[in-house]
Write a protein that holds these residues in place. Structure first.
Motif, mmCIF file in Angstrom:
data_model
loop_
_atom_site.group_PDB
_atom_site.id
_atom_site.type_symbol
_atom_site.label_atom_id
_atom_site.label_comp_id
_atom_site.label_asym_id
_atom_site.label_seq_id
_atom_site.Cartn_x
_atom_site.Cartn_y
_atom_site.Cartn_z
ATOM 1 N N MET A 1 0.847 -1.197 0.000
ATOM 2 C CA MET A 1 0.000 0.000 0.000
ATOM 3 C C MET A 1 0.880 1.244 0.000
ATOM 4 S SD MET A 1 -3.051 -1.158 -0.187
ATOM 5 C CE MET A 1 -4.153 0.161 0.285
ATOM 6 N N GLN A 2 1.723 1.348 -1.003
ATOM 7 C CA GLN A 2 2.654 2.462 -1.089
ATOM 8 C C GLN A 2 2.199 3.463 -2.154
ATOM 9 O OE1 GLN A 2 5.519 -0.674 -1.989
ATOM 10 N NE2 GLN A 2 6.331 0.587 -3.666
ATOM 11 N N ARG A 37 -2.669 -3.280 16.423
ATOM 12 C CA ARG A 37 -1.704 -2.636 17.324
ATOM 13 C C ARG A 37 -2.229 -2.606 18.754
ATOM 14 N NH1 ARG A 37 -0.773 1.878 13.027
ATOM 15 N NH2 ARG A 37 1.082 1.133 11.917
ATOM 16 N N ASP A 38 -3.536 -2.366 18.919
ATOM 17 C CA ASP A 38 -4.121 -2.347 20.260
ATOM 18 C C ASP A 38 -3.940 -3.682 20.962
ATOM 19 O OD1 ASP A 38 -4.915 0.277 20.044
ATOM 20 O OD2 ASP A 38 -7.002 -0.187 19.513
ATOM 21 N N LEU A 39 -3.971 -4.765 20.177
ATOM 22 C CA LEU A 39 -3.804 -6.108 20.744
ATOM 23 C C LEU A 39 -2.346 -6.570 20.748
ATOM 24 C CD1 LEU A 39 -6.863 -7.984 19.215
ATOM 25 C CD2 LEU A 39 -6.558 -7.212 21.557
ATOM 26 N N ARG A 40 -1.465 -5.661 20.331
ATOM 27 C CA ARG A 40 -0.028 -5.962 20.252
ATOM 28 C C ARG A 40 0.264 -7.098 19.286
ATOM 29 N NH1 ARG A 40 2.026 -5.199 26.566
ATOM 30 N NH2 ARG A 40 1.259 -3.059 26.789
ATOM 31 N N MET A 41 -0.554 -7.187 18.254
ATOM 32 C CA MET A 41 -0.244 -8.109 17.157
ATOM 33 C C MET A 41 0.854 -7.480 16.308
ATOM 34 S SD MET A 41 -4.105 -9.170 15.951
ATOM 35 C CE MET A 41 -3.486 -9.986 14.459
ATOM 36 N N PRO A 42 1.888 -8.206 15.941
ATOM 37 C CA PRO A 42 2.931 -7.642 15.093
ATOM 38 C C PRO A 42 2.367 -7.203 13.737
ATOM 39 C CG PRO A 42 3.638 -9.721 16.069
ATOM 40 C CD PRO A 42 2.176 -9.595 16.345
ATOM 41 N N VAL A 43 2.778 -6.046 13.288
ATOM 42 C CA VAL A 43 2.368 -5.513 11.990
ATOM 43 C C VAL A 43 3.606 -5.440 11.100
ATOM 44 C CG1 VAL A 43 1.366 -3.561 10.749
ATOM 45 C CG2 VAL A 43 0.493 -4.177 13.011
ATOM 46 N N VAL A 44 3.532 -6.101 9.951
ATOM 47 C CA VAL A 44 4.667 -6.153 9.031
ATOM 48 C C VAL A 44 4.276 -5.486 7.712
ATOM 49 C CG1 VAL A 44 6.293 -7.631 7.795
ATOM 50 C CG2 VAL A 44 5.479 -8.301 10.072
ATOM 51 N N TYR A 45 5.056 -4.522 7.283
ATOM 52 C CA TYR A 45 4.853 -3.855 5.996
ATOM 53 C C TYR A 45 5.842 -4.407 4.975
ATOM 54 C CZ TYR A 45 2.028 -0.154 8.161
ATOM 55 O OH TYR A 45 1.053 0.558 8.814
ATOM 56 N N LEU A 46 5.339 -4.673 3.778
ATOM 57 C CA LEU A 46 6.195 -5.064 2.660
ATOM 58 C C LEU A 46 6.138 -3.952 1.610
ATOM 59 C CD1 LEU A 46 5.047 -8.772 2.355
ATOM 60 C CD2 LEU A 46 7.281 -7.986 3.165
ATOM 61 N N LYS A 47 7.293 -3.428 1.250
ATOM 62 C CA LYS A 47 7.362 -2.359 0.261
ATOM 63 C C LYS A 47 8.158 -2.849 -0.945
ATOM 64 C CE LYS A 47 9.114 1.121 2.590
ATOM 65 N NZ LYS A 47 9.355 2.561 2.876
ATOM 66 N N MET A 48 7.612 -2.672 -2.128
ATOM 67 C CA MET A 48 8.329 -3.065 -3.332
ATOM 68 C C MET A 48 9.180 -1.886 -3.786
ATOM 69 S SD MET A 48 6.853 -5.187 -6.530
ATOM 70 C CE MET A 48 7.975 -6.148 -7.550
ATOM 71 N N VAL A 110 9.244 -3.156 8.820
ATOM 72 C CA VAL A 110 9.142 -2.707 7.428
ATOM 73 C C VAL A 110 10.240 -3.395 6.625
ATOM 74 C CG1 VAL A 110 9.134 -0.745 5.854
ATOM 75 C CG2 VAL A 110 8.248 -0.468 8.180
ATOM 76 N N LEU A 111 9.826 -4.137 5.594
ATOM 77 C CA LEU A 111 10.770 -4.877 4.756
ATOM 78 C C LEU A 111 10.602 -4.485 3.297
ATOM 79 C CD1 LEU A 111 10.217 -8.472 6.218
ATOM 80 C CD2 LEU A 111 12.028 -6.862 6.844
ATOM 81 N N TYR A 112 11.713 -4.417 2.584
ATOM 82 C CA TYR A 112 11.658 -4.216 1.143
ATOM 83 C C TYR A 112 11.656 -5.566 0.433
ATOM 84 C CZ TYR A 112 12.229 0.837 0.633
ATOM 85 O OH TYR A 112 12.021 2.196 0.632
ATOM 86 N N LYS A 113 10.979 -5.610 -0.709
ATOM 87 C CA LYS A 113 11.006 -6.795 -1.567
ATOM 88 C C LYS A 113 11.229 -6.345 -3.004
ATOM 89 C CE LYS A 113 5.936 -7.027 -2.127
ATOM 90 N NZ LYS A 113 5.713 -7.274 -3.558
#
Length: 217
Positions: A1-2, A37-48, A110-113
């Motif tokens: 979603m970039q 985030r409220d439940l402290r679930m990890p959020v991972v972003y993938l950016k191309m 945040v990870l690049y792919k």
């Protein structure tokens, strides 16, 4: 979603691709991320995004390189809507920034792919395994390309995936009688995982939290 996918002036928009569906997916996605985030679930972003010398785009005859250069003009210089000078789909520029309504926070990963799948030549599998994560709630664009590719690769690695259908969109063949978006959803439902919506997911979270409160009492 970039920005290059979902913002006016980004790569898709400049190529004449209708991004309205992607933009509609932003609101539901924002609500899901906030709840996670409220439940402290990890959020991972993938950016191309690619390095400035395009060395990770592929060899000279690689389909990934040929299509991205010919169709989307990856690496071309442009002026972003915010006035900054950037290059299409190049790392650490406006185009590869996450859209403003979904910006990562400090605790997010945040990870690049460099390919459609988030698992190809990235640290994603290691990050998930180190956190002992087996269940993935997947959002993003585009449904039949990056999202489906990542879910397939997750399935091959024995992750359990839930695709939130209103938190993704596919502009390719969106006006067809059976869209690529619908086809990918069907494949996930039958073979690669499960599907739900933002509202159902948020309701399930709310019920789960309520159960924990009752147990605590």
């Amino acid at each position: 979603m970039q920005n290059d996918f979902g913002s006016k002036g980004g790569m898709f928009d400049r190529a004449g691709i209708d991004i309205s569906g992607i933009q509609r997916a932003v609101g539901p996605t924002a609500r899901v991320i906030a709840a996670a985030r409220d439940l402290r679930m990890p959020v991972v972003y993938l950016k191309m995004g690619y390095s400035s010398d395009l060395s990770d785009l592929g060899t000279s005859d690689a389909p990934n390189r040929i299509r991205h250069l010919q169709i989307f003009r990856v690496g071309d210089s442009m002026t972003a809507p915010d006035g900054s000078e950037c290059r299409i789909l190049i790392r650490d520029t406006w185009g590869t920034d996450i859209v403003s309504d979904l910006k990562p926070e400090a605790e997010d990963v945040v990870l690049y792919k460099t390919r459609f799948s988030g698992f190809y030549d990235t640290e994603l599998d290691t990050v998930l395994k180190n956190a002992d994560i087996k269940y993935l709630v997947v959002t993003g664009c585009t449904t039949s390309v990056c999202v489906e590719s990542t879910i397939r690769d997750a399935f091959f690695r024995d992750y359990h995936c839930i695709l939130l259908t209103d938190c993704t969109s596919e502009p390719i063949a969106s006006d067809a009688s059976r869209s690529n978006h619908d086809a990918s959803i069907t494949l996930v439902q039958i073979l690669f995982g499960w599907t739900s919506t933002a509202d159902h997911f948020l309701k399930a979270i709310e019920e789960r939290v309520h159960e924990r409160v009752e147990l605590a009492e």
